[in-house]
Scaffold this motif. Structure first.
Motif, mmCIF file in Angstrom:
data_model
loop_
_atom_site.group_PDB
_atom_site.id
_atom_site.type_symbol
_atom_site.label_atom_id
_atom_site.label_comp_id
_atom_site.label_asym_id
_atom_site.label_seq_id
_atom_site.Cartn_x
_atom_site.Cartn_y
_atom_site.Cartn_z
ATOM 1 N N ALA A 103 31.323 76.648 35.214
ATOM 2 C CA ALA A 103 32.121 75.555 34.682
ATOM 3 C C ALA A 103 32.562 74.598 35.783
ATOM 4 O O ALA A 103 32.098 74.675 36.924
ATOM 5 C CB ALA A 103 33.323 76.114 33.928
ATOM 6 N N PHE A 104 33.477 73.693 35.435
ATOM 7 C CA PHE A 104 33.901 72.666 36.385
ATOM 8 C C PHE A 104 34.658 73.251 37.565
ATOM 9 O O PHE A 104 34.340 72.969 38.720
ATOM 10 C CB PHE A 104 34.781 71.628 35.674
ATOM 11 C CG PHE A 104 35.354 70.597 36.603
ATOM 12 C CD1 PHE A 104 34.553 69.590 37.093
ATOM 13 C CD2 PHE A 104 36.687 70.652 36.990
ATOM 14 C CE1 PHE A 104 35.066 68.643 37.976
ATOM 15 C CE2 PHE A 104 37.203 69.714 37.863
ATOM 16 C CZ PHE A 104 36.395 68.704 38.353
ATOM 17 N N ALA A 139 21.508 75.832 26.955
ATOM 18 C CA ALA A 139 21.963 75.062 25.795
ATOM 19 C C ALA A 139 21.201 73.742 25.764
ATOM 20 O O ALA A 139 20.984 73.110 26.783
ATOM 21 C CB ALA A 139 23.465 74.803 25.903
ATOM 22 N N ASP A 140 20.760 73.348 24.582
ATOM 23 C CA ASP A 140 20.099 72.061 24.451
ATOM 24 C C ASP A 140 20.399 71.494 23.080
ATOM 25 O O ASP A 140 21.004 72.142 22.229
ATOM 26 C CB ASP A 140 18.584 72.180 24.682
ATOM 27 C CG ASP A 140 17.922 73.134 23.707
ATOM 28 O OD1 ASP A 140 18.051 72.900 22.485
ATOM 29 O OD2 ASP A 140 17.274 74.100 24.135
ATOM 30 N N ILE A 167 31.536 69.825 25.700
ATOM 31 C CA ILE A 167 32.146 69.406 26.964
ATOM 32 C C ILE A 167 31.442 70.101 28.129
ATOM 33 O O ILE A 167 31.113 69.484 29.138
ATOM 34 C CB ILE A 167 33.656 69.726 26.983
ATOM 35 C CG1 ILE A 167 34.395 68.869 25.953
ATOM 36 C CG2 ILE A 167 34.237 69.476 28.375
ATOM 37 C CD1 ILE A 167 35.866 69.208 25.836
ATOM 38 N N GLN A 168 31.206 71.402 27.969
ATOM 39 C CA GLN A 168 30.524 72.157 29.020
ATOM 40 C C GLN A 168 29.096 71.649 29.211
ATOM 41 O O GLN A 168 28.609 71.521 30.333
ATOM 42 C CB GLN A 168 30.516 73.651 28.694
ATOM 43 C CG GLN A 168 29.647 74.511 29.580
ATOM 44 C CD GLN A 168 30.078 74.521 31.038
ATOM 45 O OE1 GLN A 168 31.194 74.137 31.366
ATOM 46 N NE2 GLN A 168 29.191 74.960 31.925
ATOM 47 N N LEU A 169 28.424 71.358 28.107
ATOM 48 C CA LEU A 169 27.032 70.920 28.175
ATOM 49 C C LEU A 169 26.892 69.586 28.891
ATOM 50 O O LEU A 169 26.007 69.395 29.731
ATOM 51 C CB LEU A 169 26.448 70.822 26.758
ATOM 52 C CG LEU A 169 24.998 70.349 26.639
ATOM 53 C CD1 LEU A 169 24.065 71.300 27.363
ATOM 54 C CD2 LEU A 169 24.604 70.232 25.176
ATOM 55 N N PHE A 170 27.798 68.648 28.586
ATOM 56 C CA PHE A 170 27.666 67.304 29.140
ATOM 57 C C PHE A 170 28.429 67.100 30.448
ATOM 58 O O PHE A 170 27.980 66.367 31.322
ATOM 59 C CB PHE A 170 28.145 66.266 28.114
ATOM 60 C CG PHE A 170 27.205 66.061 26.960
ATOM 61 C CD1 PHE A 170 26.016 65.368 27.135
ATOM 62 C CD2 PHE A 170 27.499 66.568 25.711
ATOM 63 C CE1 PHE A 170 25.144 65.173 26.072
ATOM 64 C CE2 PHE A 170 26.636 66.383 24.641
ATOM 65 C CZ PHE A 170 25.451 65.681 24.826
ATOM 66 N N PHE A 171 29.604 67.732 30.576
ATOM 67 C CA PHE A 171 30.465 67.401 31.711
ATOM 68 C C PHE A 171 30.931 68.601 32.535
ATOM 69 O O PHE A 171 31.524 68.422 33.584
ATOM 70 C CB PHE A 171 31.717 66.661 31.220
ATOM 71 C CG PHE A 171 31.413 65.436 30.423
ATOM 72 C CD1 PHE A 171 30.895 64.306 31.038
ATOM 73 C CD2 PHE A 171 31.636 65.404 29.061
ATOM 74 C CE1 PHE A 171 30.623 63.165 30.307
ATOM 75 C CE2 PHE A 171 31.372 64.266 28.321
ATOM 76 C CZ PHE A 171 30.860 63.137 28.939
ATOM 77 N N ARG A 172 30.746 69.811 32.074
ATOM 78 C CA ARG A 172 31.338 71.041 32.631
ATOM 79 C C ARG A 172 32.802 71.113 32.209
ATOM 80 O O ARG A 172 33.580 70.223 32.499
ATOM 81 C CB ARG A 172 31.237 71.122 34.157
ATOM 82 C CG ARG A 172 29.828 71.208 34.674
ATOM 83 C CD ARG A 172 29.875 71.428 36.171
ATOM 84 N NE ARG A 172 28.559 71.339 36.770
ATOM 85 C CZ ARG A 172 27.736 72.366 36.909
ATOM 86 N NH1 ARG A 172 28.091 73.557 36.483
ATOM 87 N NH2 ARG A 172 26.559 72.212 37.483
#
Length: 231
Positions: A103-104, A139-140, A167-172
C-alpha cells in the motif's frame, strides 16, 4: 588555496583524491540479504530471481536521493507480493508473514489466520524467508460490470473515492483510509512493547480511537507499531 582539511593525511601518492567535503555521510537504506534455502531447484530459481530483482531495485533506490521512504518500500514490496518475508522493526523484533498488499504507507502481511498491518516507518530490514508462493492475481478492470465501467468513465473521482479496492488499484491506499474498513471490529494494536486490544471506534488522518474495557483511547497513527486482525 586548498583547505587543509581536504588534503591527504600523508605524502603518499593516491590514484584519485576526493575532498572530504564531497563525501557526505551515507544515508541508511533498506537491506535485502539472500538467505540459504532447501527449496526444490525450480522453486528456488524463482525465489532467487525475485531476490536479484529486489537487490537491483534497492541499489537503484540507494542511488536515487530524491526517492521517499514510502516509494522505496512500495517498490520493494511490489516485487514480493505472494512471498513470505521477515521484517525487523526499530526495536529488533521480527515479524513474519506473506505479502498481500503493498500500500501507500504500509504493507499487509498474512500469517496463519491473521492479517498484520505494518507501517513503513516501523520497518528497518526486509528479508525473504525463503518460501516460495504463487503470487496473488493482479487486480484489473478487464472484466468489470459495464455499469461500473461507465461510472468510472464519467464519475471517476466519486466512484474511486467510495471504494478502498479502487483506491489501492489506482493510487495505493493509505493506512488511515484502509482502517475505515475495520470500524466497529476488534483489532490488536502494538505500540513499542505494549499490546492494546479493543474495538476500532473512529479513524481520521492523524489518529484512531480504540475502545478497550469501557475506556476510549486515542492513538496517533504515527505511533502504531503494527495492527493484528483476524482473517
Amino acid at each position: 588555496m586548498e583547505n587543509s582539511e581536504d588534503l591527504p593525511d600523508n605524502d603518499q601518492s593516491i590514484d584519485f583524491f576526493v575532498p572530504k567535503s564531497c563525501c557526505p555521510e551515507r544515508v541508511k537504506t533498506p537491506q535485502f540479504p539472500s538467505p540459504e534455502s532447501c527449496l526444490p531447484p525450480d522453486m528456488m530459481e524463482k525465489v532467487e530471481e525475485k531476490i536479484v530483482e529486489a537487490n537491483l531495485l534497492l541499489l537503484d533506490l540507494a542511488l536515487e536521493d530524491d526517492r521517499s521512504v514510502q516509494e522505496t518500500y512500495q517498490k520493494v514490496f511490489d516485487g514480493l507480493i505472494g512471498l513470505d518475508v521477515e521484517l525487523t522493526n526499530p526495536e529488533g523484533e521480527i515479524m513474519v508473514g506473506r505479502v498481500v498488499i503493498s500500500a501507500f504507507d504500509f504493507v499487509l502481511l498474512r500469517h496463519d489466520k491473521h492479517n498484520m498491518v505494518v507501517p513503513h516507518n516501523q520497518i528497518n530490514l526486509v528479508k525473504p524467508s525463503g518460501r516460495y508462493a504463487e503470487p496473488f492475481p493482479d487486480a484489473d478492470l478487464v472484466d468489470i460490470d459495464p455499469y461500473l465501467r461507465r461510472e468510472l468513465t464519467f464519475q471517476f473521482g466519486k466512484v474511486v473515492a467510495s471504494s478502498p479496492e479502487l483506491i489501492q488499484l489506482f493510487f495505493r491506499i493509505p493506512l488511515a483510509v484502509y482502517l475505515l474498513l475495520f470500524e466497529g471490529e476488534l483489532v490488536k494494536i502494538v505500540i513499542e512493547e505494549t499490546l492494546i486490544e479493543g474495538i476500532l471506534m473512529d479513524v481520521n488522518k492523524e489518529s484512531i480511537v480504540l475502545k478497550s474495557e469501557e475506556e476510549k483511547k486515542v492513538i496517533p497513527i504515527e505511533k502504531i507499531g503494527r495492527i493484528i486482525m483476524d482473517t
